[in-house]
Design an enzyme around this catalytic site. Sequence first.
Site, PDB file in Angstrom:
ATOM      1  N   LYS A 409       0.825  -1.214   0.000  1.00 44.76           N
ATOM      2  CA  LYS A 409       0.000   0.000   0.000  1.00 44.76           C
ATOM      3  C   LYS A 409       0.857   1.261   0.000  1.00 44.76           C
ATOM      4  O   LYS A 409       0.341   2.366  -0.209  1.00 44.76           O
ATOM      5  CB  LYS A 409      -0.945  -0.022   1.199  1.00 44.76           C
ATOM      6  CG  LYS A 409      -2.008  -1.116   1.089  1.00 44.76           C
ATOM      7  CD  LYS A 409      -2.837  -1.235   2.352  1.00 44.76           C
ATOM      8  CE  LYS A 409      -3.940  -2.266   2.158  1.00 44.76           C
ATOM      9  NZ  LYS A 409      -3.427  -3.609   1.817  1.00 44.76           N
ATOM     10  N   ARG A 536     -13.841   1.469   0.605  1.00 39.47           N
ATOM     11  CA  ARG A 536     -13.804   2.435   1.699  1.00 39.47           C
ATOM     12  C   ARG A 536     -12.765   3.517   1.407  1.00 39.47           C
ATOM     13  O   ARG A 536     -11.910   3.335   0.531  1.00 39.47           O
ATOM     14  CB  ARG A 536     -13.482   1.706   3.008  1.00 39.47           C
ATOM     15  CG  ARG A 536     -14.582   0.770   3.468  1.00 39.47           C
ATOM     16  CD  ARG A 536     -14.101  -0.192   4.545  1.00 39.47           C
ATOM     17  NE  ARG A 536     -13.133  -1.145   4.020  1.00 39.47           N
ATOM     18  CZ  ARG A 536     -12.643  -2.170   4.727  1.00 39.47           C
ATOM     19  NH1 ARG A 536     -13.037  -2.343   5.975  1.00 39.47           N
ATOM     20  NH2 ARG A 536     -11.765  -2.988   4.196  1.00 39.47           N
TER      21      ARG A 536
END
Length: 611
Positions: A409, A536
Amino acid sequence: MALSLIDGLVFAFLVMAMTLVRYDFHTHLVNAPGMFVCSAIALIIFLIGGPLGIYRGRYRRGSTDQFAAIVGTVAVGVGVMWVVEFAFANQLLIPTSVPIAAGAMMIVVKSLENWVRRNLRQRSLTASGASRPTIVVGAGNQGMLALDMIAQDTHNEYVAVGILDDDPAKRHLRYNGTRVLGPIADIATHVDRTGAGVVIIAISDLQPEELSRIASNLESRPVEIKIMPKLSDTKNMRPEPDVHGVTDLRHRGFRDVSLEDLVGRKPISTNIDDIASAINDKVVLVTGAGGSIGSQLCRQVSRFDPARLVMTDRDESGLHATELGLEGSALLTSEDLVLGDLRDPAFIDALVAEVKPDIIFHAAALKHLTFLERFPEQAIRTNVGASLDLLDAALSNDVESFVHISTDKAAGATSVLGRTKFSIERAIASIAADTGRRYMSVRFGNVLGSRGSVLETFVAQVAAGDPVTVTDPEVTRYFMSADEACELVLQAAAIGGPGETLVLDMGEPIKIDDLARRVIALSGRTDAQIVYTGLRPGEKLSEALLSPGEVDSRPKHPLITQVPIAPIDLDLLKGLVAESRDPQVFTRRSQLEARLTGLLDPEPQDTGAGL
Protein backbone atom coordinates in the site's frame (compact mmCIF):
# COMPACT_ATOMS: atom_id res chain seq x y z
CA MET A 1 3.19 -71.52 13.80
CA ALA A 2 -0.54 -72.04 13.22
CA LEU A 3 -0.48 -70.00 9.99
CA SER A 4 2.54 -71.95 8.76
CA LEU A 5 0.72 -75.25 9.48
CA ILE A 6 -2.43 -74.09 7.69
CA ASP A 7 -0.55 -72.92 4.59
CA GLY A 8 1.55 -76.09 4.63
CA LEU A 9 -1.57 -78.26 4.76
CA VAL A 10 -3.12 -76.23 1.91
CA PHE A 11 0.00 -76.71 -0.22
CA ALA A 12 0.08 -80.43 0.61
CA PHE A 13 -3.58 -80.76 -0.30
CA LEU A 14 -2.96 -78.98 -3.62
CA VAL A 15 -0.13 -81.41 -4.43
CA MET A 16 -2.53 -84.33 -3.93
CA ALA A 17 -5.33 -82.57 -5.79
CA MET A 18 -3.14 -81.72 -8.79
CA THR A 19 -1.86 -85.34 -8.86
CA LEU A 20 -5.41 -86.65 -9.02
CA VAL A 21 -6.31 -84.09 -11.69
CA ARG A 22 -3.24 -85.11 -13.68
CA TYR A 23 -4.56 -88.72 -13.81
CA ASP A 24 -8.19 -87.62 -14.34
CA PHE A 25 -8.97 -89.00 -10.88
CA HIS A 26 -8.02 -92.58 -11.87
CA THR A 27 -6.66 -93.37 -8.41
CA HIS A 28 -5.28 -96.75 -9.44
CA LEU A 29 -2.71 -94.96 -11.63
CA VAL A 30 -1.45 -92.76 -8.81
CA ASN A 31 1.77 -93.63 -6.95
CA ALA A 32 0.26 -93.01 -3.53
CA PRO A 33 3.54 -93.21 -1.54
CA GLY A 34 5.20 -90.79 -3.95
CA MET A 35 2.24 -88.40 -3.73
CA PHE A 36 2.34 -88.47 0.08
CA VAL A 37 6.12 -87.90 0.07
CA CYS A 38 5.72 -84.77 -2.08
CA SER A 39 2.79 -83.61 0.06
CA ALA A 40 4.95 -84.02 3.14
CA ILE A 41 7.67 -81.92 1.47
CA ALA A 42 5.10 -79.20 0.83
CA LEU A 43 4.02 -79.26 4.47
CA ILE A 44 7.58 -79.30 5.87
CA ILE A 45 8.71 -76.41 3.63
CA PHE A 46 6.03 -74.14 5.12
CA LEU A 47 6.61 -75.40 8.66
CA ILE A 48 10.26 -74.42 8.27
CA GLY A 49 9.79 -71.26 6.18
CA GLY A 50 6.98 -69.79 8.30
CA PRO A 51 8.86 -69.48 11.61
CA LEU A 52 12.00 -68.36 9.76
CA GLY A 53 10.40 -65.26 8.32
CA ILE A 54 7.02 -65.39 6.59
CA TYR A 55 4.90 -65.26 9.73
CA ARG A 56 7.45 -64.19 12.32
CA GLY A 57 6.67 -60.48 12.07
CA ARG A 58 9.28 -59.73 9.45
CA TYR A 59 6.58 -58.80 6.94
CA ARG A 60 3.25 -57.08 7.37
CA ARG A 61 0.46 -59.58 6.81
CA GLY A 62 -0.97 -59.29 3.33
CA SER A 63 1.83 -56.99 2.17
CA THR A 64 3.66 -57.34 -1.14
CA ASP A 65 6.84 -58.32 0.72
CA GLN A 66 5.08 -61.14 2.55
CA PHE A 67 3.48 -62.34 -0.68
CA ALA A 68 6.91 -62.38 -2.35
CA ALA A 69 8.25 -64.45 0.56
CA ILE A 70 5.38 -66.92 0.14
CA VAL A 71 6.11 -67.19 -3.58
CA GLY A 72 9.75 -67.87 -2.76
CA THR A 73 8.81 -70.57 -0.25
CA VAL A 74 6.52 -72.22 -2.80
CA ALA A 75 9.33 -72.11 -5.37
CA VAL A 76 11.69 -73.79 -2.89
CA GLY A 77 9.07 -76.49 -2.26
CA VAL A 78 8.65 -77.11 -6.00
CA GLY A 79 12.43 -77.31 -6.36
CA VAL A 80 12.81 -79.82 -3.53
CA MET A 81 10.06 -81.98 -5.04
CA TRP A 82 11.90 -81.98 -8.35
CA VAL A 83 15.17 -82.94 -6.66
CA VAL A 84 13.47 -85.84 -4.92
CA GLU A 85 11.78 -86.77 -8.20
CA PHE A 86 15.10 -86.92 -10.03
CA ALA A 87 16.71 -88.80 -7.14
CA PHE A 88 14.15 -91.55 -7.65
CA ALA A 89 14.12 -91.34 -11.43
CA ASN A 90 13.70 -95.08 -11.75
CA GLN A 91 10.31 -94.93 -10.08
CA LEU A 92 7.86 -92.13 -10.89
CA LEU A 93 6.73 -90.48 -7.63
CA ILE A 94 4.43 -87.93 -9.28
CA PRO A 95 4.43 -86.35 -12.73
CA THR A 96 6.93 -83.50 -13.12
CA SER A 97 4.15 -81.08 -13.99
CA VAL A 98 2.35 -81.59 -10.67
CA PRO A 99 4.70 -79.50 -8.47
CA ILE A 100 4.45 -76.62 -10.95
CA ALA A 101 0.67 -76.83 -11.07
CA ALA A 102 0.39 -77.14 -7.29
CA GLY A 103 2.76 -74.17 -6.78
CA ALA A 104 0.78 -72.05 -9.22
CA MET A 105 -2.48 -72.93 -7.50
CA MET A 106 -0.94 -72.12 -4.09
CA ILE A 107 -0.08 -68.63 -5.32
CA VAL A 108 -3.62 -68.23 -6.70
CA VAL A 109 -5.10 -69.37 -3.39
CA LYS A 110 -2.96 -66.91 -1.38
CA SER A 111 -3.85 -64.07 -3.76
CA LEU A 112 -7.54 -64.91 -3.41
CA GLU A 113 -7.16 -65.08 0.36
CA ASN A 114 -5.62 -61.60 0.51
CA TRP A 115 -8.32 -60.20 -1.77
CA VAL A 116 -11.14 -61.76 0.28
CA ARG A 117 -9.61 -60.64 3.58
CA ARG A 118 -9.17 -57.08 2.33
CA ASN A 119 -12.73 -56.86 0.99
CA LEU A 120 -14.28 -58.45 4.05
CA ARG A 121 -12.33 -56.03 6.24
CA GLN A 122 -13.53 -53.10 4.16
CA ARG A 123 -17.14 -54.29 4.26
CA SER A 124 -17.05 -54.93 8.00
CA LEU A 125 -15.49 -51.54 8.73
CA THR A 126 -18.09 -49.82 6.56
CA ALA A 127 -21.01 -51.78 8.01
CA SER A 128 -19.93 -51.33 11.63
CA GLY A 129 -19.46 -47.58 11.28
CA ALA A 130 -16.04 -47.90 12.93
CA SER A 131 -14.38 -46.32 9.87
CA ARG A 132 -15.46 -43.42 7.73
CA PRO A 133 -16.14 -44.30 4.07
CA THR A 134 -13.67 -42.27 2.01
CA ILE A 135 -13.32 -41.32 -1.65
CA VAL A 136 -9.83 -40.49 -2.90
CA VAL A 137 -9.63 -37.88 -5.67
CA GLY A 138 -6.67 -38.65 -7.92
CA ALA A 139 -5.39 -42.00 -9.17
CA GLY A 140 -1.77 -40.94 -9.61
CA ASN A 141 1.16 -41.55 -7.27
CA GLN A 142 -0.36 -39.31 -4.59
CA GLY A 143 -3.64 -41.21 -4.77
CA MET A 144 -1.93 -44.59 -4.48
CA LEU A 145 0.05 -43.33 -1.48
CA ALA A 146 -3.19 -42.13 0.14
CA LEU A 147 -4.76 -45.58 -0.36
CA ASP A 148 -1.69 -47.24 1.16
CA MET A 149 -1.85 -44.95 4.18
CA ILE A 150 -5.55 -45.73 4.66
CA ALA A 151 -4.97 -49.48 4.34
CA GLN A 152 -2.04 -49.46 6.77
CA ASP A 153 -3.77 -47.33 9.37
CA THR A 154 -3.91 -49.47 12.52
CA HIS A 155 -6.63 -47.19 13.91
CA ASN A 156 -8.94 -47.84 10.94
CA GLU A 157 -10.24 -44.28 10.88
CA TYR A 158 -10.91 -44.30 7.14
CA VAL A 159 -11.93 -46.99 4.67
CA ALA A 160 -11.51 -46.34 0.95
CA VAL A 161 -14.69 -46.92 -1.08
CA GLY A 162 -13.61 -45.46 -4.40
CA ILE A 163 -11.22 -43.37 -6.47
CA LEU A 164 -12.06 -40.54 -8.86
CA ASP A 165 -9.86 -39.47 -11.77
CA ASP A 166 -10.40 -37.65 -15.07
CA ASP A 167 -7.83 -39.73 -16.99
CA PRO A 168 -9.75 -42.11 -19.32
CA ALA A 169 -6.80 -44.52 -19.27
CA LYS A 170 -7.38 -45.06 -15.53
CA ARG A 171 -11.12 -45.62 -15.81
CA HIS A 172 -10.89 -49.35 -14.99
CA LEU A 173 -7.97 -49.18 -12.55
CA ARG A 174 -8.15 -51.15 -9.31
CA TYR A 175 -5.72 -50.76 -6.43
CA ASN A 176 -5.86 -52.77 -3.21
CA GLY A 177 -9.45 -53.68 -3.96
CA THR A 178 -10.51 -50.08 -4.58
CA ARG A 179 -11.48 -49.09 -8.10
CA VAL A 180 -11.78 -45.87 -10.08
CA LEU A 181 -15.46 -44.98 -10.09
CA GLY A 182 -15.41 -42.21 -12.69
CA PRO A 183 -14.45 -38.58 -13.35
CA ILE A 184 -14.15 -35.94 -10.65
CA ALA A 185 -17.15 -34.04 -12.00
CA ASP A 186 -19.40 -36.92 -10.84
CA ILE A 187 -18.20 -36.71 -7.24
CA ALA A 188 -21.63 -35.87 -5.81
CA THR A 189 -23.19 -38.94 -7.44
CA HIS A 190 -20.51 -41.27 -6.11
CA VAL A 191 -20.64 -39.73 -2.62
CA ASP A 192 -24.38 -40.40 -2.53
CA ARG A 193 -23.99 -43.94 -3.86
CA THR A 194 -21.13 -44.99 -1.56
CA GLY A 195 -22.17 -43.02 1.52
CA ALA A 196 -18.72 -41.45 1.71
CA GLY A 197 -18.24 -39.02 4.56
CA VAL A 198 -14.71 -37.96 3.66
CA VAL A 199 -13.12 -36.84 0.40
CA ILE A 200 -9.32 -36.85 0.28
CA ILE A 201 -7.77 -34.65 -2.42
CA ALA A 202 -4.65 -36.47 -3.62
CA ILE A 203 -3.64 -34.27 -6.57
CA SER A 204 -0.54 -32.23 -5.80
CA ASP A 205 -1.17 -29.49 -8.37
CA LEU A 206 -4.94 -29.15 -8.05
CA GLN A 207 -5.96 -25.59 -8.88
CA PRO A 208 -8.00 -23.65 -6.29
CA GLU A 209 -10.79 -23.23 -8.84
CA GLU A 210 -11.09 -27.02 -9.13
CA LEU A 211 -11.02 -27.39 -5.34
CA SER A 212 -13.80 -24.82 -5.13
CA ARG A 213 -15.76 -26.72 -7.81
CA ILE A 214 -15.45 -29.97 -5.87
CA ALA A 215 -16.67 -28.25 -2.73
CA SER A 216 -19.57 -26.68 -4.63
CA ASN A 217 -20.62 -30.07 -5.99
CA LEU A 218 -20.75 -31.39 -2.43
CA GLU A 219 -22.97 -28.61 -1.15
CA SER A 220 -25.60 -29.72 1.41
CA ARG A 221 -23.80 -33.06 1.90
CA PRO A 222 -22.11 -33.75 5.26
CA VAL A 223 -18.74 -34.48 3.65
CA GLU A 224 -15.37 -33.49 5.09
CA ILE A 225 -12.68 -32.51 2.60
CA LYS A 226 -9.07 -33.41 3.41
CA ILE A 227 -5.84 -32.74 1.55
CA MET A 228 -3.08 -35.29 0.93
CA PRO A 229 0.08 -33.15 1.07
CA LYS A 230 3.14 -33.78 -1.05
CA LEU A 231 5.95 -35.75 0.56
CA SER A 232 8.06 -32.57 0.76
CA ASP A 233 5.33 -30.97 2.89
CA THR A 234 5.50 -33.78 5.46
CA LYS A 235 9.27 -33.81 5.96
CA ASN A 236 8.89 -32.06 9.31
CA MET A 237 5.91 -34.14 10.37
CA ARG A 238 6.47 -35.34 13.93
CA PRO A 239 5.71 -39.08 14.31
CA GLU A 240 3.59 -40.05 17.29
CA PRO A 241 3.43 -43.42 19.06
CA ASP A 242 0.14 -45.29 19.27
CA VAL A 243 -1.20 -46.96 22.40
CA HIS A 244 1.24 -49.83 21.90
CA GLY A 245 4.21 -47.49 21.57
CA VAL A 246 4.45 -48.04 17.83
CA THR A 247 5.26 -44.99 15.74
CA ASP A 248 2.56 -44.41 13.15
CA LEU A 249 2.60 -41.72 10.48
CA ARG A 250 -0.41 -43.17 8.63
CA HIS A 251 -2.96 -40.46 7.79
CA ARG A 252 -1.42 -37.68 9.89
CA GLY A 253 -0.60 -36.21 6.49
CA PHE A 254 -4.32 -35.83 5.70
CA ARG A 255 -4.93 -32.23 6.66
CA ASP A 256 -7.78 -29.77 6.49
CA VAL A 257 -8.05 -27.36 3.58
CA SER A 258 -5.77 -24.41 4.34
CA LEU A 259 -5.91 -20.77 3.32
CA GLU A 260 -2.95 -21.44 1.02
CA ASP A 261 -5.04 -24.03 -0.83
CA LEU A 262 -7.71 -21.39 -1.49
CA VAL A 263 -5.20 -18.97 -2.95
CA GLY A 264 -3.35 -21.65 -4.89
CA ARG A 265 0.06 -19.99 -4.95
CA LYS A 266 3.18 -22.01 -5.62
CA PRO A 267 5.62 -21.81 -2.68
CA ILE A 268 8.55 -19.43 -3.09
CA SER A 269 12.08 -20.67 -2.47
CA THR A 270 15.01 -18.65 -1.14
CA ASN A 271 18.75 -18.96 -0.79
CA ILE A 272 19.17 -20.40 2.70
CA ASP A 273 22.95 -19.95 2.68
CA ASP A 274 22.61 -16.18 2.25
CA ILE A 275 20.18 -15.99 5.15
CA ALA A 276 22.26 -18.17 7.43
CA SER A 277 25.39 -16.08 6.93
CA ALA A 278 23.46 -12.87 7.65
CA ILE A 279 21.84 -14.14 10.89
CA ASN A 280 24.26 -16.66 12.37
CA ASP A 281 25.95 -15.46 15.58
CA LYS A 282 24.28 -12.03 15.34
CA VAL A 283 22.22 -10.30 18.01
CA VAL A 284 18.76 -9.77 16.53
CA LEU A 285 15.97 -7.52 17.82
CA VAL A 286 12.42 -8.04 16.52
CA THR A 287 9.78 -5.42 17.27
CA GLY A 288 6.11 -6.34 17.11
CA ALA A 289 7.17 -9.88 18.06
CA GLY A 290 3.70 -10.70 19.37
CA GLY A 291 2.00 -9.99 16.06
CA SER A 292 1.32 -12.31 13.15
CA ILE A 293 4.37 -11.29 11.11
CA GLY A 294 6.63 -10.60 14.08
CA SER A 295 6.02 -13.96 15.73
CA GLN A 296 6.61 -15.87 12.51
CA LEU A 297 9.73 -13.79 11.86
CA CYS A 298 11.05 -14.82 15.29
CA ARG A 299 10.50 -18.48 14.42
CA GLN A 300 12.36 -18.05 11.15
CA VAL A 301 15.26 -16.15 12.73
CA SER A 302 15.69 -18.80 15.41
CA ARG A 303 16.35 -21.41 12.70
CA PHE A 304 19.63 -19.72 11.81
CA ASP A 305 21.29 -19.76 15.24
CA PRO A 306 21.53 -16.08 16.16
CA ALA A 307 23.76 -15.22 19.13
CA ARG A 308 20.67 -13.75 20.77
CA LEU A 309 17.07 -13.13 19.69
CA VAL A 310 15.30 -10.37 21.61
CA MET A 311 11.56 -9.98 21.11
CA THR A 312 9.57 -6.94 22.12
CA ASP A 313 5.90 -5.95 21.96
CA ARG A 314 3.37 -4.08 24.05
CA ASP A 315 0.94 -7.02 23.69
CA GLU A 316 1.71 -9.38 26.58
CA SER A 317 -0.60 -12.09 25.24
CA GLY A 318 1.13 -11.89 21.87
CA LEU A 319 4.55 -12.35 23.48
CA HIS A 320 3.17 -15.27 25.48
CA ALA A 321 2.00 -16.96 22.27
CA THR A 322 5.31 -16.28 20.53
CA GLU A 323 7.36 -17.84 23.34
CA LEU A 324 4.99 -20.80 23.48
CA GLY A 325 5.48 -21.37 19.76
CA LEU A 326 9.26 -21.11 20.02
CA GLU A 327 9.98 -22.96 23.25
CA GLY A 328 6.96 -25.18 23.81
CA SER A 329 6.36 -23.37 27.10
CA ALA A 330 5.67 -19.77 28.06
CA LEU A 331 6.99 -18.92 31.51
CA LEU A 332 7.65 -15.30 30.41
CA THR A 333 10.83 -15.23 32.53
CA SER A 334 13.33 -14.95 29.67
CA GLU A 335 15.43 -11.79 29.44
CA ASP A 336 14.87 -12.01 25.68
CA LEU A 337 11.17 -11.15 26.06
CA VAL A 338 10.69 -7.41 26.60
CA LEU A 339 7.30 -5.86 27.28
CA GLY A 340 7.12 -2.21 26.29
CA ASP A 341 5.58 0.46 24.07
CA LEU A 342 7.62 1.73 21.11
CA ARG A 343 5.71 5.01 21.27
CA ASP A 344 7.76 5.75 24.40
CA PRO A 345 11.15 7.16 23.19
CA ALA A 346 12.77 6.49 26.58
CA PHE A 347 11.84 2.81 26.34
CA ILE A 348 13.32 2.56 22.84
CA ASP A 349 16.60 4.21 23.88
CA ALA A 350 16.98 1.94 26.91
CA LEU A 351 16.07 -1.21 24.97
CA VAL A 352 18.48 -0.69 22.09
CA ALA A 353 21.28 0.48 24.40
CA GLU A 354 20.94 -2.65 26.55
CA VAL A 355 20.49 -5.19 23.73
CA LYS A 356 23.02 -3.65 21.31
CA PRO A 357 21.60 -5.57 18.35
CA ASP A 358 23.45 -6.22 15.11
CA ILE A 359 20.15 -6.39 13.20
CA ILE A 360 16.73 -4.88 13.91
CA PHE A 361 13.62 -6.25 12.22
CA HIS A 362 10.96 -3.60 12.71
CA ALA A 363 7.57 -5.31 12.35
CA ALA A 364 5.59 -3.26 14.89
CA ALA A 365 2.91 -1.12 13.23
CA LEU A 366 -0.75 -0.24 13.05
CA LYS A 367 -2.08 -1.85 9.87
CA HIS A 368 -5.89 -1.62 9.58
CA LEU A 369 -6.43 0.81 6.74
CA THR A 370 -9.96 1.95 7.60
CA PHE A 371 -9.14 2.64 11.24
CA LEU A 372 -6.11 4.69 10.28
CA GLU A 373 -8.16 6.76 7.85
CA ARG A 374 -10.33 7.71 10.82
CA PHE A 375 -7.43 8.18 13.25
CA PRO A 376 -4.45 9.47 11.24
CA GLU A 377 -2.73 10.82 14.34
CA GLN A 378 -2.46 7.26 15.72
CA ALA A 379 -0.93 6.05 12.46
CA ILE A 380 1.63 8.86 12.51
CA ARG A 381 2.52 8.34 16.18
CA THR A 382 3.11 4.61 15.74
CA ASN A 383 4.09 3.97 12.13
CA VAL A 384 6.14 7.17 11.75
CA GLY A 385 7.06 8.46 15.23
CA ALA A 386 8.03 5.13 16.80
CA SER A 387 9.94 4.15 13.65
CA LEU A 388 11.93 7.41 13.61
CA ASP A 389 12.77 7.02 17.31
CA LEU A 390 13.89 3.44 16.68
CA LEU A 391 16.05 4.57 13.76
CA ASP A 392 17.67 7.25 15.93
CA ALA A 393 18.40 4.67 18.64
CA ALA A 394 19.84 2.31 16.02
CA LEU A 395 22.21 5.02 14.78
CA SER A 396 23.26 5.98 18.31
CA ASN A 397 24.11 2.36 19.13
CA ASP A 398 25.85 1.49 15.87
CA VAL A 399 23.29 -1.08 14.70
CA GLU A 400 24.65 -2.59 11.47
CA SER A 401 21.36 -3.49 9.72
CA PHE A 402 17.80 -2.26 10.01
CA VAL A 403 14.88 -3.85 8.12
CA HIS A 404 11.56 -2.02 8.13
CA ILE A 405 8.50 -4.12 7.24
CA SER A 406 6.49 -2.04 4.78
CA THR A 407 3.44 -2.83 2.64
CA ASP A 408 2.37 -2.81 -1.00
CA LYS A 409 0.00 0.00 0.00
CA ALA A 410 3.08 2.25 0.14
CA ALA A 411 3.36 1.99 -3.66
CA GLY A 412 1.40 4.89 -5.15
CA ALA A 413 -0.05 5.42 -1.67
CA THR A 414 -3.64 6.67 -1.44
CA SER A 415 -4.26 5.83 2.24
CA VAL A 416 -2.90 7.01 5.56
CA LEU A 417 -1.47 3.53 6.13
CA GLY A 418 0.35 3.57 2.80
CA ARG A 419 1.64 7.12 3.25
CA THR A 420 2.99 6.47 6.77
CA LYS A 421 4.81 3.38 5.54
CA PHE A 422 6.17 5.16 2.46
CA SER A 423 7.37 8.07 4.61
CA ILE A 424 9.54 5.65 6.63
CA GLU A 425 10.85 4.05 3.43
CA ARG A 426 12.03 7.54 2.44
CA ALA A 427 13.33 8.31 5.95
CA ILE A 428 15.44 5.16 5.80
CA ALA A 429 16.72 6.24 2.39
CA SER A 430 17.74 9.58 3.90
CA ILE A 431 19.60 7.95 6.79
CA ALA A 432 21.30 5.44 4.52
CA ALA A 433 22.41 8.23 2.17
CA ASP A 434 24.04 10.07 5.09
CA THR A 435 25.60 7.07 6.84
CA GLY A 436 25.98 4.31 4.23
CA ARG A 437 24.46 1.81 6.66
CA ARG A 438 22.46 -1.18 5.44
CA TYR A 439 19.10 0.22 6.50
CA MET A 440 16.29 -0.83 4.17
CA SER A 441 12.55 -1.56 3.81
CA VAL A 442 10.69 -4.62 2.54
CA ARG A 443 7.27 -4.45 0.89
CA PHE A 444 4.75 -7.26 0.69
CA GLY A 445 0.99 -7.59 0.57
CA ASN A 446 -1.66 -9.52 2.44
CA VAL A 447 -0.30 -12.35 4.58
CA LEU A 448 -2.45 -15.47 4.78
CA GLY A 449 -3.62 -16.22 8.28
CA SER A 450 -2.42 -12.96 9.77
CA ARG A 451 -4.60 -11.36 12.39
CA GLY A 452 -7.47 -9.51 10.74
CA SER A 453 -6.69 -10.73 7.21
CA VAL A 454 -9.54 -10.88 4.73
CA LEU A 455 -9.55 -14.67 4.52
CA GLU A 456 -9.73 -15.01 8.30
CA THR A 457 -12.66 -12.60 8.21
CA PHE A 458 -14.45 -14.64 5.54
CA VAL A 459 -14.01 -17.86 7.52
CA ALA A 460 -15.34 -16.22 10.68
CA GLN A 461 -18.35 -14.75 8.85
CA VAL A 462 -19.27 -18.08 7.28
CA ALA A 463 -18.88 -19.92 10.60
CA ALA A 464 -21.14 -17.38 12.31
CA GLY A 465 -23.79 -17.63 9.61
CA ASP A 466 -23.32 -14.01 8.58
CA PRO A 467 -23.13 -12.67 5.04
CA VAL A 468 -19.65 -12.51 3.56
CA THR A 469 -18.68 -8.90 2.93
CA VAL A 470 -16.62 -7.98 -0.13
CA THR A 471 -15.90 -4.36 -1.00
CA ASP A 472 -16.17 -4.73 -4.79
CA PRO A 473 -16.59 -7.71 -7.16
CA GLU A 474 -13.48 -6.63 -9.12
CA VAL A 475 -11.12 -5.86 -6.24
CA THR A 476 -7.82 -7.80 -6.27
CA ARG A 477 -5.01 -8.21 -3.76
CA TYR A 478 -1.58 -9.86 -3.52
CA PHE A 479 -1.22 -12.76 -1.08
CA MET A 480 1.58 -14.83 0.39
CA SER A 481 1.98 -17.13 3.37
CA ALA A 482 3.57 -15.93 6.60
CA ASP A 483 6.41 -18.42 6.12
CA GLU A 484 7.16 -17.10 2.64
CA ALA A 485 6.91 -13.47 3.72
CA CYS A 486 9.29 -13.85 6.65
CA GLU A 487 11.78 -16.01 4.79
CA LEU A 488 11.93 -13.44 2.02
CA VAL A 489 12.34 -10.66 4.58
CA LEU A 490 15.40 -12.49 5.87
CA GLN A 491 16.62 -12.97 2.31
CA ALA A 492 16.20 -9.26 1.69
CA ALA A 493 18.21 -8.46 4.83
CA ALA A 494 21.02 -10.58 3.41
CA ILE A 495 21.16 -8.96 -0.04
CA GLY A 496 19.63 -5.47 0.32
CA GLY A 497 21.64 -2.32 -0.15
CA PRO A 498 21.58 0.88 1.93
CA GLY A 499 18.35 2.84 1.55
CA GLU A 500 16.69 0.38 -0.83
CA THR A 501 13.13 -0.82 -0.64
CA LEU A 502 12.98 -4.48 -1.54
CA VAL A 503 9.73 -5.63 -3.12
CA LEU A 504 8.86 -9.28 -2.79
CA ASP A 505 7.38 -11.17 -5.73
CA MET A 506 3.95 -12.50 -4.74
CA GLY A 507 2.83 -13.94 -8.04
CA GLU A 508 -0.43 -12.81 -9.61
CA PRO A 509 -3.04 -10.82 -7.67
CA ILE A 510 -6.14 -12.75 -6.58
CA LYS A 511 -9.76 -11.61 -6.93
CA ILE A 512 -11.21 -11.23 -3.46
CA ASP A 513 -14.63 -12.19 -4.78
CA ASP A 514 -13.22 -15.54 -5.97
CA LEU A 515 -11.73 -16.16 -2.53
CA ALA A 516 -15.05 -15.44 -0.85
CA ARG A 517 -16.82 -17.93 -3.12
CA ARG A 518 -14.19 -20.62 -2.40
CA VAL A 519 -14.58 -20.15 1.36
CA ILE A 520 -18.36 -20.43 1.03
CA ALA A 521 -18.10 -23.52 -1.18
CA LEU A 522 -15.79 -25.30 1.26
CA SER A 523 -18.02 -24.43 4.20
CA GLY A 524 -20.92 -26.40 2.71
CA ARG A 525 -23.29 -23.53 3.46
CA THR A 526 -25.80 -23.17 0.65
CA ASP A 527 -27.46 -20.12 2.21
CA ALA A 528 -24.33 -17.98 2.54
CA GLN A 529 -24.49 -14.74 0.57
CA ILE A 530 -21.93 -12.20 -0.57
CA VAL A 531 -22.70 -8.57 0.20
CA TYR A 532 -20.77 -5.86 -1.66
CA THR A 533 -20.06 -2.90 0.61
CA GLY A 534 -18.14 -0.64 -1.76
CA LEU A 535 -14.56 0.57 -1.51
CA ARG A 536 -13.80 2.43 1.70
CA PRO A 537 -11.86 5.71 1.88
CA GLY A 538 -8.20 5.15 0.98
CA GLU A 539 -8.79 1.72 -0.61
CA LYS A 540 -7.79 0.86 -4.17
CA LEU A 541 -9.48 -1.50 -6.58
CA SER A 542 -6.11 -3.17 -7.13
CA GLU A 543 -2.73 -2.79 -5.43
CA ALA A 544 0.58 -2.12 -7.18
CA LEU A 545 3.95 -3.36 -6.03
CA LEU A 546 5.86 -0.39 -7.45
CA SER A 547 5.13 3.32 -7.49
CA PRO A 548 5.12 5.22 -10.79
CA GLY A 549 8.75 5.68 -11.85
CA GLU A 550 10.08 2.74 -9.82
CA VAL A 551 11.86 0.15 -11.96
CA ASP A 552 11.54 -3.61 -11.54
CA SER A 553 15.24 -4.50 -11.25
CA ARG A 554 16.30 -7.82 -9.68
CA PRO A 555 20.10 -7.87 -9.67
CA LYS A 556 20.63 -10.35 -6.81
CA HIS A 557 17.53 -12.54 -6.47
CA PRO A 558 14.87 -13.48 -9.07
CA LEU A 559 12.04 -12.90 -6.59
CA ILE A 560 13.19 -9.59 -5.06
CA THR A 561 13.05 -6.20 -6.77
CA GLN A 562 15.54 -3.71 -5.34
CA VAL A 563 14.23 -0.13 -5.65
CA PRO A 564 16.24 3.04 -4.89
CA ILE A 565 14.03 5.39 -2.84
CA ALA A 566 14.11 9.20 -2.75
CA PRO A 567 15.12 10.70 0.65
CA ILE A 568 12.77 12.91 2.65
CA ASP A 569 13.31 15.91 4.86
CA LEU A 570 13.62 14.26 8.28
CA ASP A 571 13.07 17.51 10.18
CA LEU A 572 9.73 18.08 8.46
CA LEU A 573 8.73 14.47 9.14
CA LYS A 574 9.64 14.81 12.83
CA GLY A 575 7.66 18.03 12.96
CA LEU A 576 4.64 16.12 11.67
CA VAL A 577 5.09 13.55 14.43
CA ALA A 578 5.27 16.31 17.05
CA GLU A 579 2.05 17.78 15.70
CA SER A 580 0.34 14.35 15.92
CA ARG A 581 1.17 14.28 19.64
CA ASP A 582 -0.51 17.64 20.27
CA PRO A 583 -3.48 17.13 22.67
CA GLN A 584 -5.68 19.24 20.36
CA VAL A 585 -4.91 17.14 17.26
CA PHE A 586 -8.34 15.49 17.34
CA THR A 587 -9.88 18.68 16.02
CA ARG A 588 -7.31 18.97 13.21
CA ARG A 589 -7.20 15.43 11.81
CA SER A 590 -7.89 16.49 8.24
CA GLN A 591 -5.10 19.08 8.34
CA LEU A 592 -2.70 16.49 9.78
CA GLU A 593 -3.51 14.05 6.98
CA ALA A 594 -3.10 16.82 4.41
CA ARG A 595 0.36 17.64 5.80
CA LEU A 596 1.38 13.98 5.55
CA THR A 597 0.19 13.89 1.95
CA GLY A 598 2.01 17.14 1.17
CA LEU A 599 5.30 15.75 2.46
CA LEU A 600 5.14 12.83 0.02
CA ASP A 601 3.44 14.28 -3.04
CA PRO A 602 6.26 16.44 -4.47
CA GLU A 603 8.10 14.64 -7.25
CA PRO A 604 11.11 12.90 -5.65
CA GLN A 605 14.57 13.67 -6.91
CA ASP A 606 16.35 10.96 -8.88
CA THR A 607 18.56 9.22 -6.34
CA GLY A 608 20.48 7.12 -8.85
CA ALA A 609 21.25 3.44 -8.51
CA GLY A 610 23.89 3.89 -5.85
CA LEU A 611 21.54 4.01 -2.88
